[in-house]
Write a protein that holds these residues in place. Structure first.
Motif, PDB file in Angstrom:
ATOM      1  N   HIS A   1       0.801  -1.235   0.000  1.00 62.74           N
ATOM      2  CA  HIS A   1       0.000   0.000   0.000  1.00 62.74           C
ATOM      3  C   HIS A   1       0.830   1.280   0.000  1.00 62.74           C
ATOM      4  O   HIS A   1       0.481   2.243   0.662  1.00 62.74           O
ATOM      5  N   LEU A   2       1.921   1.335  -0.736  1.00 61.49           N
ATOM      6  CA  LEU A   2       2.768   2.525  -0.779  1.00 61.49           C
ATOM      7  C   LEU A   2       2.061   3.675  -1.495  1.00 61.49           C
ATOM      8  O   LEU A   2       1.484   3.498  -2.560  1.00 61.49           O
ATOM      9  N   LEU A   3       2.118   4.854  -0.892  1.00 63.53           N
ATOM     10  CA  LEU A   3       1.520   6.030  -1.513  1.00 63.53           C
ATOM     11  C   LEU A   3       2.577   6.958  -2.095  1.00 63.53           C
ATOM     12  O   LEU A   3       2.630   7.167  -3.285  1.00 63.53           O
ATOM     13  N   SER A   4       3.438   7.525  -1.246  1.00 64.36           N
ATOM     14  CA  SER A   4       4.403   8.489  -1.777  1.00 64.36           C
ATOM     15  C   SER A   4       5.524   8.779  -0.792  1.00 64.36           C
ATOM     16  O   SER A   4       5.421   8.498   0.390  1.00 64.36           O
ATOM     17  N   ALA A   5       6.590   9.388  -1.330  1.00 70.61           N
ATOM     18  CA  ALA A   5       7.696   9.862  -0.506  1.00 70.61           C
ATOM     19  C   ALA A   5       7.280  11.177   0.143  1.00 70.61           C
ATOM     20  O   ALA A   5       6.568  11.973  -0.456  1.00 70.61           O
ATOM     21  N   CYS A   6       7.705  11.414   1.375  1.00 69.57           N
ATOM     22  CA  CYS A   6       7.349  12.633   2.108  1.00 69.57           C
ATOM     23  C   CYS A   6       8.577  13.521   2.246  1.00 69.57           C
ATOM     24  O   CYS A   6       9.541  13.133   2.886  1.00 69.57           O
ATOM     25  N   GLY A   7       8.533  14.690   1.668  1.00 64.91           N
ATOM     26  CA  GLY A   7       9.624  15.645   1.830  1.00 64.91           C
ATOM     27  C   GLY A   7      10.868  15.300   1.039  1.00 64.91           C
ATOM     28  O   GLY A   7      11.901  15.927   1.207  1.00 64.91           O
ATOM     29  N   ASN A   8      10.803  14.291   0.190  1.00 67.98           N
ATOM     30  CA  ASN A   8      11.917  13.886  -0.646  1.00 67.98           C
ATOM     31  C   ASN A   8      11.403  13.780  -2.079  1.00 67.98           C
ATOM     32  O   ASN A   8      10.202  13.789  -2.319  1.00 67.98           O
ATOM     33  N   THR A   9      12.295  13.645  -3.042  1.00 63.03           N
ATOM     34  CA  THR A   9      11.892  13.509  -4.435  1.00 63.03           C
ATOM     35  C   THR A   9      11.726  12.037  -4.773  1.00 63.03           C
ATOM     36  O   THR A   9      12.682  11.263  -4.703  1.00 63.03           O
ATOM     37  N   GLN A  10      10.512  11.661  -5.136  1.00 64.29           N
ATOM     38  CA  GLN A  10      10.220  10.269  -5.477  1.00 64.29           C
ATOM     39  C   GLN A  10      10.780   9.978  -6.865  1.00 64.29           C
ATOM     40  O   GLN A  10      10.471  10.681  -7.820  1.00 64.29           O
TER      41      GLN A  10
ATOM     42  N   GLN B   1      19.711  12.743   8.219  1.00 65.46           N
ATOM     43  CA  GLN B   1      18.688  12.993   7.205  1.00 65.46           C
ATOM     44  C   GLN B   1      17.660  11.878   7.317  1.00 65.46           C
ATOM     45  O   GLN B   1      18.007  10.704   7.236  1.00 65.46           O
ATOM     46  N   THR B   2      16.394  12.235   7.507  1.00 68.57           N
ATOM     47  CA  THR B   2      15.331  11.237   7.591  1.00 68.57           C
ATOM     48  C   THR B   2      14.658  11.098   6.240  1.00 68.57           C
ATOM     49  O   THR B   2      14.302  12.094   5.608  1.00 68.57           O
ATOM     50  N   MET B   3      14.487   9.856   5.802  1.00 68.46           N
ATOM     51  CA  MET B   3      13.791   9.539   4.552  1.00 68.46           C
ATOM     52  C   MET B   3      12.467   8.896   4.945  1.00 68.46           C
ATOM     53  O   MET B   3      12.446   7.881   5.644  1.00 68.46           O
ATOM     54  N   SER B   4      11.350   9.495   4.519  1.00 72.30           N
ATOM     55  CA  SER B   4      10.020   9.071   4.955  1.00 72.30           C
ATOM     56  C   SER B   4       9.111   8.764   3.778  1.00 72.30           C
ATOM     57  O   SER B   4       9.232   9.359   2.706  1.00 72.30           O
ATOM     58  N   TRP B   5       8.140   7.861   4.004  1.00 73.68           N
ATOM     59  CA  TRP B   5       7.130   7.479   3.031  1.00 73.68           C
ATOM     60  C   TRP B   5       5.782   7.418   3.740  1.00 73.68           C
ATOM     61  O   TRP B   5       5.729   7.432   4.971  1.00 73.68           O
TER      62      TRP B   5
END
Length: 168
Positions: A74-83, A111-115
């Protein structure tokens, strides 16, 4: 998987799955201006079950780009990063995504990478930092950095060959 200092131009990325795999997905991102040894600069991974997967990586060098990839339902999108890609494998509804900071992390540090997921589900995520090539120049200032040359989402059947530019 990564490749440091490949020849320039188009290259083949070939993936062969074992006999028990039914589907897989992934992507390719090409970076230029990266240091040609000692990569990745830093790395970290995490797993969990939630609607907000994330991982933090602490860069060592200044001006690193941070890249992450995730496997989840159920992945939607990257948050605050470039998908860079978001691929669904099909019937099983598992997805794989790739994203980066779309620019250098300066100064060096966390650096936090979020989805985001549409529903709480199990996930695994990994992040790496890619250090820039820094030439030695006495008594002068040199502007350096890493940039994305290209990115491509790919879905693999049981065996696949993909043409893609790969340059770190």
């Amino acid at each position: 998987w990564y490749l440091i200092a490949p020849a320039t131009g188009a290259h083949t990325v070939a993936v062969t799955l074992d006999g028990t795999a039914t589907d897989a997905c992934g992507g390719v991102v090409s970076y230029s201006g990266a240091k040609q040894s000692g990569q990745p600069d830093a790395q970290n991974g995490a797993t969990g079950t939630s609607t907000a997967p994330s991982v933090a990586v602490t860069t060592v060098a200044d001006n690193c780009w941070v890249f992450s990839t995730i496997h989840v339902t159920h992945l939607l999108s990257a948050c605050g990063n470039t998908q860079r890609w978001n691929v669904n494998t099909g019937g099983s509804f598992y997805a794989n995504g790739g994203s980066d900071t779309n620019g250098p992390k300066t100064p060096a540090g966390a650096q936090t990478m979020s989805w985001t997921n549409s529903a709480a589900s199990a996930w695994g995520i990994v992040a790496i930092s890619i250090a820039p090539w820094v030439p030695y120049v006495a008594s002068s200032v040199v502007s350096v950095g890493v940039k994305v040359s290209s990115s491509r989402a790919i879905t693999f059947p049981r065996s696949a060959t993909v043409k893609a530019g790969v340059k770190i």
